[in-house]
Scaffold this motif. Sequence first.
Motif, PDB file in Angstrom:
ATOM      1  N   PRO A 196       0.857  -0.992  -0.061  1.00 26.12           N
ATOM      2  CA  PRO A 196       0.121   0.006  -0.012  1.00 26.12           C
ATOM      3  C   PRO A 196       0.834   1.302   0.087  1.00 26.12           C
ATOM      4  N   PRO A 197       0.379   2.297  -0.499  1.00 26.26           N
ATOM      5  CA  PRO A 197       0.935   3.598  -0.584  1.00 26.26           C
ATOM      6  C   PRO A 197       2.042   4.007   0.846  1.00 26.26           C
ATOM      7  N   GLU A 198       1.328   3.853   1.792  1.00 24.27           N
ATOM      8  CA  GLU A 198       1.915   4.477   3.052  1.00 24.27           C
ATOM      9  C   GLU A 198       3.107   3.621   3.426  1.00 24.27           C
ATOM     10  N   LEU A 199       3.123   2.407   3.060  1.00 24.89           N
ATOM     11  CA  LEU A 199       4.428   1.269   3.569  1.00 24.89           C
ATOM     12  C   LEU A 199       5.194   1.641   2.387  1.00 24.89           C
ATOM     13  N   ALA A 200       4.760   1.687   1.020  1.00 25.87           N
ATOM     14  CA  ALA A 200       5.870   2.054   0.115  1.00 25.87           C
ATOM     15  C   ALA A 200       6.519   3.334   0.557  1.00 25.87           C
ATOM     16  N   THR A 201       6.035   4.069   0.874  1.00 25.65           N
ATOM     17  CA  THR A 201       6.700   5.659   1.346  1.00 25.65           C
ATOM     18  C   THR A 201       7.819   5.306   2.370  1.00 25.65           C
ATOM     19  N   ARG A 202       7.301   4.304   3.489  1.00 35.06           N
ATOM     20  CA  ARG A 202       8.413   3.912   4.591  1.00 35.06           C
ATOM     21  C   ARG A 202       9.401   3.121   4.161  1.00 35.06           C
ATOM     22  N   LEU A 203       9.240   2.372   3.104  1.00 33.54           N
ATOM     23  CA  LEU A 203      10.130   1.617   2.409  1.00 33.54           C
ATOM     24  C   LEU A 203      11.166   2.156   1.829  1.00 33.54           C
ATOM     25  N   HIS A 204      10.639   3.479   0.838  1.00 36.97           N
ATOM     26  CA  HIS A 204      11.393   4.380   0.263  1.00 36.97           C
ATOM     27  C   HIS A 204      12.495   5.116   1.113  1.00 36.97           C
ATOM     28  N   ARG A 205      11.806   5.460   2.654  1.00 36.12           N
ATOM     29  CA  ARG A 205      12.484   6.257   3.583  1.00 36.12           C
ATOM     30  C   ARG A 205      13.848   5.329   3.929  1.00 36.12           C
TER      31      ARG A 205
ATOM     32  N   PRO B 289      16.407 -21.616  -5.656  1.00 35.50           N
ATOM     33  CA  PRO B 289      15.301 -21.336  -4.617  1.00 35.50           C
ATOM     34  C   PRO B 289      14.649 -20.034  -4.692  1.00 35.50           C
ATOM     35  N   TRP B 290      13.386 -19.733  -4.395  1.00 36.84           N
ATOM     36  CA  TRP B 290      12.837 -18.431  -4.365  1.00 36.84           C
ATOM     37  C   TRP B 290      13.361 -17.715  -3.049  1.00 36.84           C
ATOM     38  N   GLN B 291      13.560 -16.433  -3.271  1.00 34.14           N
ATOM     39  CA  GLN B 291      13.874 -15.681  -1.965  1.00 34.14           C
ATOM     40  C   GLN B 291      13.082 -14.443  -2.024  1.00 34.14           C
ATOM     41  N   ALA B 292      12.272 -14.318  -1.075  1.00 37.21           N
ATOM     42  CA  ALA B 292      11.464 -13.162  -0.888  1.00 37.21           C
ATOM     43  C   ALA B 292      12.280 -12.021  -0.336  1.00 37.21           C
ATOM     44  N   HIS B 293      12.158 -10.908  -1.318  1.00 31.93           N
ATOM     45  CA  HIS B 293      12.683  -9.816  -1.107  1.00 31.93           C
ATOM     46  C   HIS B 293      12.140  -8.446  -1.864  1.00 31.93           C
ATOM     47  N   LEU B 294      12.461  -7.220  -1.386  1.00 34.03           N
ATOM     48  CA  LEU B 294      11.902  -6.009  -2.106  1.00 34.03           C
ATOM     49  C   LEU B 294      13.118  -5.416  -2.540  1.00 34.03           C
ATOM     50  N   THR B 295      13.342  -5.245  -3.777  1.00 36.07           N
ATOM     51  CA  THR B 295      14.361  -4.317  -4.284  1.00 36.07           C
ATOM     52  C   THR B 295      14.091  -2.951  -3.731  1.00 36.07           C
ATOM     53  N   LEU B 296      15.241  -2.318  -3.217  1.00 30.35           N
ATOM     54  CA  LEU B 296      15.097  -0.932  -2.707  1.00 30.35           C
ATOM     55  C   LEU B 296      16.054   0.076  -3.769  1.00 30.35           C
ATOM     56  N   VAL B 297      17.084  -0.472  -3.923  1.00 33.10           N
ATOM     57  CA  VAL B 297      18.344   0.315  -4.620  1.00 33.10           C
ATOM     58  C   VAL B 297      18.849  -0.459  -5.911  1.00 33.10           C
ATOM     59  N   ARG B 298      19.274   0.401  -7.064  1.00 33.16           N
ATOM     60  CA  ARG B 298      20.021  -0.465  -7.692  1.00 33.16           C
ATOM     61  C   ARG B 298      21.478   0.332  -7.973  1.00 33.16           C
TER      62      ARG B 298
END
Length: 187
Positions: free
Chosen positions: A15-24, A122-131
């Motif tokens: 959700p947008p509020e979590l995405a904003t916190r992840l970006h932070r 094996p699948w690994q759960a992760h959210l990419t934050l930076v490249r």
Amino acid sequence: MAEARQRLFLALWPPPELATRLHRVATQQFADQHARCLTAAQIHLTLFYLGPSDTEQRRCAEKVATTLETPPFTLALSRLGHWPRPRVGWIAPEESPLGLITLVSRLQPGLGECGFRIDSRPWQAHLTLVRKLRRPPLSEAIEQPLLWPVSEFVLVESRTRPTGVEYRILQRWPLNDQDLRENHRLC
């Protein structure tokens, strides 16, 4: 004339509020590393990369997703890390919840029958934050886990634009508690 193919993937979309916190978190933990932070609108957890897909493949994947029954779950995102080879920084749960593992394991066989390649790794759960990351994050964990009650998954189209990658959610499927209702009926 050849049919246009869409570059598709299935994902969990915060959700947008979590995405904003992840970006932070990304800007704080990967600061001063000349890395490129994803925008809050780009952050997601890929469940399955479908790749360039024609209409028939897309319909097959949608049918698999529509018939899937998996209960909602909560992700507690707290672990930070990086992969030097693709040069990405990420956040992940310390341990993947059973609901997430069930979702991925139920998607893979049906998508394989649609002709999509199942990765042997094996699948690994992760959210990419930076490249384009040059060094690891400042720490390996955040103090307070970010809790994400996951209640749906999505089909996303990825398009490369001159300004960068653009994602468009094409369809959503709710996670349901059918499994839980059946278990309660047995008791």
